[in-house]
Motif scaffolding. Structure first.
Motif, PDB file in Angstrom:
ATOM      1  N   VAL A  34      42.168  -8.671 -51.483  1.00 48.60           N
ATOM      2  CA  VAL A  34      41.044  -8.419 -50.584  1.00 48.60           C
ATOM      3  C   VAL A  34      41.608  -7.899 -49.265  1.00 48.60           C
ATOM      4  O   VAL A  34      42.500  -8.521 -48.674  1.00 48.60           O
ATOM      5  N   VAL A  35      41.090  -6.761 -48.828  1.00 51.46           N
ATOM      6  CA  VAL A  35      41.530  -6.148 -47.572  1.00 51.46           C
ATOM      7  C   VAL A  35      40.510  -6.489 -46.493  1.00 51.46           C
ATOM      8  O   VAL A  35      39.317  -6.209 -46.642  1.00 51.46           O
ATOM      9  N   GLU A  36      40.966  -7.105 -45.427  1.00 53.51           N
ATOM     10  CA  GLU A  36      40.097  -7.436 -44.283  1.00 53.51           C
ATOM     11  C   GLU A  36      40.081  -6.235 -43.344  1.00 53.51           C
ATOM     12  O   GLU A  36      41.128  -5.765 -42.909  1.00 53.51           O
ATOM     13  N   ALA A  37      38.867  -5.749 -43.024  1.00 53.26           N
ATOM     14  CA  ALA A  37      38.740  -4.564 -42.165  1.00 53.26           C
ATOM     15  C   ALA A  37      37.605  -4.765 -41.169  1.00 53.26           C
ATOM     16  O   ALA A  37      36.728  -3.911 -41.021  1.00 53.26           O
ATOM     17  N   VAL A  38      37.614  -5.891 -40.476  1.00 55.55           N
ATOM     18  CA  VAL A  38      36.599  -6.182 -39.465  1.00 55.55           C
ATOM     19  C   VAL A  38      37.142  -5.769 -38.097  1.00 55.55           C
ATOM     20  O   VAL A  38      38.330  -5.465 -37.953  1.00 55.55           O
ATOM     21  N   PRO A  39      36.288  -5.729 -37.047  1.00 53.21           N
ATOM     22  CA  PRO A  39      36.759  -5.300 -35.720  1.00 53.21           C
ATOM     23  C   PRO A  39      37.926  -6.130 -35.195  1.00 53.21           C
ATOM     24  O   PRO A  39      38.180  -7.259 -35.627  1.00 53.21           O
ATOM     25  N   GLU A  40      38.622  -5.544 -34.210  1.00 56.70           N
ATOM     26  CA  GLU A  40      39.908  -6.060 -33.723  1.00 56.70           C
ATOM     27  C   GLU A  40      39.719  -7.230 -32.766  1.00 56.70           C
ATOM     28  O   GLU A  40      39.930  -7.127 -31.547  1.00 56.70           O
ATOM     29  N   SER A  41      39.297  -8.366 -33.329  1.00 47.90           N
ATOM     30  CA  SER A  41      39.119  -9.609 -32.583  1.00 47.90           C
ATOM     31  C   SER A  41      39.796 -10.716 -33.369  1.00 47.90           C
ATOM     32  O   SER A  41      39.494 -10.915 -34.551  1.00 47.90           O
ATOM     33  N   MET A  42      40.704 -11.450 -32.720  1.00 48.01           N
ATOM     34  CA  MET A  42      41.417 -12.516 -33.424  1.00 48.01           C
ATOM     35  C   MET A  42      40.444 -13.566 -33.951  1.00 48.01           C
ATOM     36  O   MET A  42      40.561 -14.017 -35.102  1.00 48.01           O
ATOM     37  N   GLU A  43      39.471 -13.935 -33.143  1.00 42.53           N
ATOM     38  CA  GLU A  43      38.504 -14.944 -33.573  1.00 42.53           C
ATOM     39  C   GLU A  43      37.740 -14.473 -34.810  1.00 42.53           C
ATOM     40  O   GLU A  43      37.558 -15.242 -35.775  1.00 42.53           O
ATOM     41  N   LEU A  44      37.287 -13.224 -34.794  1.00 49.64           N
ATOM     42  CA  LEU A  44      36.538 -12.690 -35.929  1.00 49.64           C
ATOM     43  C   LEU A  44      37.419 -12.575 -37.166  1.00 49.64           C
ATOM     44  O   LEU A  44      36.991 -12.878 -38.287  1.00 49.64           O
ATOM     45  N   LYS A  45      38.668 -12.163 -36.975  1.00 53.65           N
ATOM     46  CA  LYS A  45      39.566 -12.017 -38.119  1.00 53.65           C
ATOM     47  C   LYS A  45      39.908 -13.382 -38.730  1.00 53.65           C
ATOM     48  O   LYS A  45      39.992 -13.517 -39.954  1.00 53.65           O
ATOM     49  N   VAL A  46      40.098 -14.384 -37.902  1.00 57.47           N
ATOM     50  CA  VAL A  46      40.388 -15.722 -38.429  1.00 57.47           C
ATOM     51  C   VAL A  46      39.215 -16.217 -39.272  1.00 57.47           C
ATOM     52  O   VAL A  46      39.392 -16.732 -40.385  1.00 57.47           O
ATOM     53  N   SER A  47      37.998 -16.061 -38.751  1.00 52.78           N
ATOM     54  CA  SER A  47      36.838 -16.511 -39.527  1.00 52.78           C
ATOM     55  C   SER A  47      36.694 -15.695 -40.807  1.00 52.78           C
ATOM     56  O   SER A  47      36.289 -16.233 -41.854  1.00 52.78           O
ATOM     57  N   SER A  48      37.058 -14.418 -40.757  1.00 50.93           N
ATOM     58  CA  SER A  48      37.000 -13.570 -41.948  1.00 50.93           C
ATOM     59  C   SER A  48      38.033 -13.999 -42.979  1.00 50.93           C
ATOM     60  O   SER A  48      37.747 -14.046 -44.186  1.00 50.93           O
ATOM     61  N   PHE A  49      39.233 -14.324 -42.523  1.00 46.53           N
ATOM     62  CA  PHE A  49      40.274 -14.825 -43.429  1.00 46.53           C
ATOM     63  C   PHE A  49      39.805 -16.096 -44.134  1.00 46.53           C
ATOM     64  O   PHE A  49      40.002 -16.260 -45.345  1.00 46.53           O
ATOM     65  N   ARG A  50      39.195 -16.990 -43.389  1.00 45.13           N
ATOM     66  CA  ARG A  50      38.749 -18.250 -43.979  1.00 45.13           C
ATOM     67  C   ARG A  50      37.621 -18.015 -44.988  1.00 45.13           C
ATOM     68  O   ARG A  50      37.543 -18.699 -46.014  1.00 45.13           O
ATOM     69  N   LYS A  51      36.768 -17.045 -44.704  1.00 45.94           N
ATOM     70  CA  LYS A  51      35.703 -16.716 -45.647  1.00 45.94           C
ATOM     71  C   LYS A  51      36.292 -16.174 -46.947  1.00 45.94           C
ATOM     72  O   LYS A  51      35.868 -16.558 -48.040  1.00 45.94           O
ATOM     73  N   ILE A  52      37.284 -15.273 -46.824  1.00 40.96           N
ATOM     74  CA  ILE A  52      37.926 -14.736 -48.028  1.00 40.96           C
ATOM     75  C   ILE A  52      38.608 -15.857 -48.813  1.00 40.96           C
ATOM     76  O   ILE A  52      38.465 -15.966 -50.035  1.00 40.96           O
ATOM     77  N   ALA A  53      39.357 -16.708 -48.101  1.00 37.82           N
ATOM     78  CA  ALA A  53      40.095 -17.789 -48.759  1.00 37.82           C
ATOM     79  C   ALA A  53      39.166 -18.759 -49.472  1.00 37.82           C
ATOM     80  O   ALA A  53      39.492 -19.282 -50.542  1.00 37.82           O
ATOM     81  N   GLU A  54      37.991 -18.989 -48.897  1.00 39.33           N
ATOM     82  CA  GLU A  54      37.024 -19.905 -49.512  1.00 39.33           C
ATOM     83  C   GLU A  54      36.593 -19.399 -50.885  1.00 39.33           C
ATOM     84  O   GLU A  54      36.460 -20.187 -51.833  1.00 39.33           O
ATOM     85  N   HIS A  55      36.381 -18.092 -50.988  1.00 39.66           N
ATOM     86  CA  HIS A  55      35.838 -17.528 -52.229  1.00 39.66           C
ATOM     87  C   HIS A  55      36.913 -16.950 -53.147  1.00 39.66           C
ATOM     88  O   HIS A  55      36.671 -16.774 -54.340  1.00 39.66           O
ATOM     89  N   ALA A  56      38.078 -16.643 -52.611  1.00 39.11           N
ATOM     90  CA  ALA A  56      39.155 -16.056 -53.423  1.00 39.11           C
ATOM     91  C   ALA A  56      40.482 -16.706 -53.046  1.00 39.11           C
ATOM     92  O   ALA A  56      41.365 -16.070 -52.458  1.00 39.11           O
ATOM     93  N   PRO A  57      40.656 -17.976 -53.372  1.00 35.89           N
ATOM     94  CA  PRO A  57      41.838 -18.714 -52.918  1.00 35.89           C
ATOM     95  C   PRO A  57      43.153 -18.200 -53.484  1.00 35.89           C
ATOM     96  O   PRO A  57      44.207 -18.473 -52.913  1.00 35.89           O
ATOM     97  N   ALA A  58      43.108 -17.449 -54.577  1.00 35.43           N
ATOM     98  CA  ALA A  58      44.341 -16.927 -55.175  1.00 35.43           C
ATOM     99  C   ALA A  58      44.618 -15.484 -54.778  1.00 35.43           C
ATOM    100  O   ALA A  58      45.660 -14.934 -55.142  1.00 35.43           O
ATOM    101  N   ALA A  59      43.715 -14.874 -54.014  1.00 30.96           N
ATOM    102  CA  ALA A  59      43.877 -13.459 -53.668  1.00 30.96           C
ATOM    103  C   ALA A  59      44.949 -13.260 -52.608  1.00 30.96           C
ATOM    104  O   ALA A  59      45.144 -14.102 -51.724  1.00 30.96           O
ATOM    105  N   VAL A  60      45.633 -12.133 -52.675  1.00 30.51           N
ATOM    106  CA  VAL A  60      46.413 -11.658 -51.532  1.00 30.51           C
ATOM    107  C   VAL A  60      45.417 -11.140 -50.502  1.00 30.51           C
ATOM    108  O   VAL A  60      44.491 -10.392 -50.829  1.00 30.51           O
TER     109      VAL A  60
END
Length: 278
Positions: A85-111
């Protein structure tokens, strides 16, 4: 095929849509997740336009065939089971962290690959248990041949080799860089752009003449001010502020840049920046 056959992209803006298009062009099935129905519709339209452009330039297949491999949704559960899963949200650390956690919640084995252009990939990686790497694509993604692979402190060595294969499978050229502020591309590109903006601010020369100096004298494909308009002044301002905080005063944004962003003169996307796009 060197790329995963199924890929997710979080964020369907200009960069996310371009990344999705690149994987579609390489034959993958792509799932794009965005925040609401309006964003989903806009992402689908961007990707369809990129696909149409590829077919017009001679790519094989039909738009229907390409888009049959595309899913665009608001439901991050669609990432379940995907290997990348490629994260491509705007350049905000807070937004990217929340996006990472969302991806990890639904795809825990994904790169998880982040498209950040300047933020610390290592700082993002520690927020999830997934393997993490930086895949910094360049705008416009369909035309750009470069992808910067950014190696976090925790990135497995084998993943770096895999990422090289993915980039080459997309028909692009990888470079590998250490996770340092601005990496290689933003650190060099932004400092040139900031100096060009200071020259405009000081009345040294017009934007056209500054850009021509670099295009004609140094063989840049596009001048630093025109490129800033393409990237977005707001985007480059955010990067500059981060680099100033980590690397020092060489990256301090000029007041002209701050004033233009405050006026909404963001470049191509707003119709006006250093040049007019009306």
């Amino acid at each position: 095929m060197n790329i995963p056959q199924k890929v997710g992209v979080l964020g369907g803006g200009r960069m996310g849509a371009g990344i999705a298009h690149s994987f579609l062009a390489a034959g993958a099935e792509v799932t794009v997740v965005d925040v609401n129905d309006e964003a989903v519709a806009a992402a689908r339209e961007r990707i369809a336009n990129d696909v149409a452009g590829s077919l017009k330039r001679g790519a094989t297949g039909t738009a229907e065939e390409w888009l049959a491999r595309l899913t665009v949704t608001t439901d991050a559960a669609a990432f379940a089971g995907l290997p990348l899963v490629v994260e491509a949200v705007p350049e905000s650390m807070e937004l990217k962290v929340s996006s990472f956690r969302k991806i990890a919640e639904h795809a825990p084995a994904a790169v998880i690959a982040t498209n950040t252009s300047s933020l610390s990939v290592s700082d993002l990686a520690v927020t999830v248990d997934n393997d993490v790497i930086g895949l910094h694509f360049f705008n416009p993604v369909p035309a750009s041949k470069l992808v910067e692979i950014v190696v976090a402190d925790s990135t497995p060595e084998a993943l770096v080799g895999e990422a090289r294969g993915w980039v080459e499978g997309l028909g692009k050229t990888p470079i590998v860089v250490k996770d340092a502020p601005g990496f290689a591309s933003s650190r060099l590109g932004v400092v040139i752009a900031l100096e060009a903006i200071r020259m405009v601010e000081e009345g040294v020369a017009s934007p056209e003449d500054i850009d021509n100096a670099m295009v004609l004298g140094y063989k840049f494909p596009v001048g630093p001010l025109a490129l800033t308009d393409i990237v977005g002044l707001d985007v480059r301002l955010g990067i500059a502020e981060y680099l100033e905080s980590t690397l020092g005063q060489n990256f301090a944004p000029p007041q002209l840049m701050r004033d233009m962003v405050a006026r909404g003169e963001l470049g191509r996307k707003s119709g006006k920046g250093f040049y007019s796009y009306a």
